[in-house]
Design an enzyme around this catalytic site. Structure first.
Site, PDB file in Angstrom:
ATOM      1  N   LYS A   1      -9.205  48.087  38.555  1.00 35.33           N
ATOM      2  CA  LYS A   1      -8.705  49.137  39.455  1.00 35.33           C
ATOM      3  C   LYS A   1      -9.728  49.523  40.499  1.00 35.33           C
ATOM      4  CE  LYS A   1      -4.692  50.627  37.177  1.00 35.33           C
ATOM      5  NZ  LYS A   1      -3.736  51.625  36.780  1.00 35.33           N
TER       6      LYS A   1
ATOM      7  N   LYS B   1      -0.723  40.437  34.592  1.00 38.56           N
ATOM      8  CA  LYS B   1       0.338  41.200  33.911  1.00 38.56           C
ATOM      9  C   LYS B   1       1.277  41.842  34.933  1.00 38.56           C
ATOM     10  CE  LYS B   1      -1.182  45.948  33.501  1.00 38.56           C
ATOM     11  NZ  LYS B   1      -0.963  47.194  32.839  1.00 38.56           N
TER      12      LYS B   1
ATOM     13  N   LYS C   1       3.347  48.061  37.493  1.00 34.03           N
ATOM     14  CA  LYS C   1       4.190  48.837  38.389  1.00 34.03           C
ATOM     15  C   LYS C   1       3.469  49.192  39.683  1.00 34.03           C
ATOM     16  CE  LYS C   1       4.177  52.652  35.239  1.00 34.03           C
ATOM     17  NZ  LYS C   1       2.823  53.169  34.983  1.00 34.03           N
TER      18      LYS C   1
HETATM   19  P1  ATP Z   1      -0.338  50.741  36.391  1.00 31.26           P
HETATM   20  O1  ATP Z   1       0.114  49.496  37.071  1.00 31.26           O
HETATM   21  O2  ATP Z   1      -0.143  51.988  37.198  1.00 31.26           O
HETATM   22  O3  ATP Z   1      -1.683  50.609  35.761  1.00 31.26           O
HETATM   23  P2  ATP Z   1       1.170  49.978  34.124  1.00 31.26           P
HETATM   24  O4  ATP Z   1       2.410  49.302  34.593  1.00 31.26           O
HETATM   25  O5  ATP Z   1       0.072  49.162  33.584  1.00 31.26           O
HETATM   26  O6  ATP Z   1       0.651  50.957  35.223  1.00 31.26           O
HETATM   27  P3  ATP Z   1       0.952  52.107  32.171  1.00 31.26           P
HETATM   28  O7  ATP Z   1       1.525  53.451  32.409  1.00 31.26           O
HETATM   29  O8  ATP Z   1      -0.501  51.964  32.363  1.00 31.26           O
HETATM   30  O9  ATP Z   1       1.681  51.002  33.057  1.00 31.26           O
HETATM   31  O10 ATP Z   1       1.361  51.608  30.729  1.00 31.26           O
HETATM   32  C1  ATP Z   1       2.403  52.123  29.939  1.00 31.26           C
HETATM   33  C2  ATP Z   1       2.607  51.234  28.739  1.00 31.26           C
HETATM   34  O11 ATP Z   1       3.192  49.996  29.144  1.00 31.26           O
HETATM   35  C3  ATP Z   1       1.314  50.851  28.007  1.00 31.26           C
HETATM   36  O12 ATP Z   1       1.558  50.886  26.616  1.00 31.26           O
HETATM   37  C4  ATP Z   1       1.036  49.468  28.454  1.00 31.26           C
HETATM   38  O13 ATP Z   1       0.314  48.732  27.494  1.00 31.26           O
HETATM   39  C5  ATP Z   1       2.441  48.926  28.613  1.00 31.26           C
HETATM   40  N1  ATP Z   1       2.473  47.846  29.596  1.00 31.26           N
HETATM   41  C6  ATP Z   1       2.136  47.951  30.909  1.00 31.26           C
HETATM   42  N2  ATP Z   1       2.320  46.774  31.533  1.00 31.26           N
HETATM   43  C7  ATP Z   1       2.761  45.901  30.594  1.00 31.26           C
HETATM   44  C8  ATP Z   1       3.140  44.520  30.612  1.00 31.26           C
HETATM   45  N3  ATP Z   1       3.078  43.810  31.716  1.00 31.26           N
HETATM   46  N4  ATP Z   1       3.561  43.951  29.467  1.00 31.26           N
HETATM   47  C9  ATP Z   1       3.640  44.660  28.322  1.00 31.26           C
HETATM   48  N5  ATP Z   1       3.297  45.966  28.225  1.00 31.26           N
HETATM   49  C10 ATP Z   1       2.869  46.588  29.337  1.00 31.26           C
END
Ligand code: ATP
Ligand code: LTN
Length: 341
Positions: free
Chosen positions: A124, A206, A209
């Site tokens: 990040k 991964k 969002k």
């Molecule tokens: P950001 O992109 O803003 O970092 P994020 O999409 O990674 O956000 P978080 O709010 O950080 O989402 O994560 C919420 C939950 O979703 C966490 O338990 C995280 O492990 C899970 N998660 C996020 N992205 C993935 C993915 N690509 N596959 C499986 N689990 C995920």
């Protein structure tokens, strides 16, 4: 009390679960398959506490109007996914002041070197090079506070959060080592399928969002035609065989998504689509995902219209959360030597 009764009571106490999600944008299929769906399934067997982690979300700059909308939408969407406030405690993190307070304390029991090793911080800070703020760096101590305040036994998250959880465990053990047992040391709970959904555009990364390329992710609230378009555009390979394999990250990911959504194993899926083209397979995955998301989208549409209901639910959640978390905060502060109020 007899030993036998004590024993029964101890085994009957349900294990406690804590997890949270940031309202940092539209919630994706990765969040749903990796985390949310598991939370819903755990509600009957565990004592569950869930939160919308809006304090974490400001480690990246948020537009106030959009942020406010995202927080409420995240709350409504989690209800639509099946979080049931009669079974679980569900609140918004910034409504419960103990989180920020314990986070400060835990910052003083977390080492600079430990935080420097966090891969999410490294990623990040590269991505937001103009805003490498102290909050981004100390993000894991706030996450530890979230978990430790509720004495959680288990934390259901996607694979990407394993390192943060390991740090939460180290912080808890360090504090307990200094002052005697204060916090439960939490275990990660990572699902077998869907734990790591990859980007549809760059399947070695991964699905996230906050990815600027909207074709990289599928949002839980994307319209069916958008979902289909994104799957049709998914990056694959030139090998044209539907099977798990090295260098076939795109297809591996699509098989993984199909398996998570339908409950079929990868072997069953590869046998079913053997000899078919990538186009057909992408359409089939798109259709399966659309069907999985349809009922959630219908429930979301109802919840988001009912602001009074949402307010009532998150207020109730915050009230409970404060009661439980205050006990842990008081206990930790007493051990450190703070004067009682
Ligand atoms: P950001 O992109 O803003 O970092 P994020 O999409 O990674 O956000 P978080 O709010 O950080 O989402 O994560 C919420 C939950 O979703 C966490 O338990 C995280 O492990 C899970 N998660 C996020 N992205 C993935 C993915 N690509 N596959 C499986 N689990 C995920
Ligand atoms: N950092 C987490 C969100 C989060 C969380 C938590 C997860 C904040 N606090 C406590 C589990 C437990 C993420 O998923 N990115």
């Amino acid at each position: 009390m007899s030993e036998e009764i004590k024993e029964t009571q101890a085994t009957e106490r349900k294990k406690r679960i804590f997890s949270a999600i940031q309202p940092s944008g539209t919630i994706t299929l990765g969040n749903y398959l990796g985390a949310l769906r598991n939370w819903v399934n755990l509600q009957d067997s565990y004592d569950c506490i869930f939160a919308v982690a809006d304090l974490h979300a400001i480690t990246v700059r948020q537009d106030p109007k959009i942020f406010k909308k995202n927080i409420l939408e995240a709350y409504a969407l989690l209800l639509a996914c099946g979080i049931d406030t009669d079974k679980s405690m569900f609140f918004v993190q910034s409504h419960v002041h103990t989180h920020a307070e314990l986070a400060w304390i835990l910052n003083c029991y977390t080492q600079f070197g430990e935080l420097s090793r966090m891969t999410q911080f490294k990623d990040k800070s590269q991505k937001h090079a103009d805003n490498v703020n102290a909050g981004l760096f100390t993000y894991p101590s706030l996450m530890a506070a979230d978990i430790l305040l509720y004495q959680a036994d288990l934390v259901p998250v996607g694979e990407d959060q394993r390192q943060h959880l390991e740090l939460s465990r180290n912080i808890a053990e360090r504090f307990n080592g200094l002052y005697g047992k204060t916090f439960t040391v939490p275990e990660p709970y990572i699902g077998r399928v869907g734990a790591r959904v990859m980007s549809l555009q760059n399947p070695i990364k991964k699905m996230s969002k906050s990815d600027e390329n909207a074709n990289a992710w599928v949002a839980v609230l994307d319209k069916p035609e958008t979902v289909m378009k994104k799957f049709k555009r998914a990056v694959t390979d030139s090998d044209a065989r539907i099977c798990i394999g090295e260098g076939k990250d795109g297809i591996n990911n699509l098989i993984g998504i199909m398996s998570a959504v339908t409950g079929k194993t990868s072997d069953e899926i590869t046998a079913e689509y053997d000899g078919k083209g990538y186009g057909d397979f992408k359409t089939a995955v798109g259709e399966a995902v659309i069907e999985e998301l349809r009922p959630i989208q219908e429930r979301f549409a109802k919840y988001i219209k009912d602001k009074a209901y949402l307010e009532e639910q998150y207020r109730k959640g915050a009230e409970f959360a404060l009661k439980i978390s205050q006990r842990t905060l008081d206990k930790a502060m007493k051990k450190i030597g703070y004067l009682p109020k």
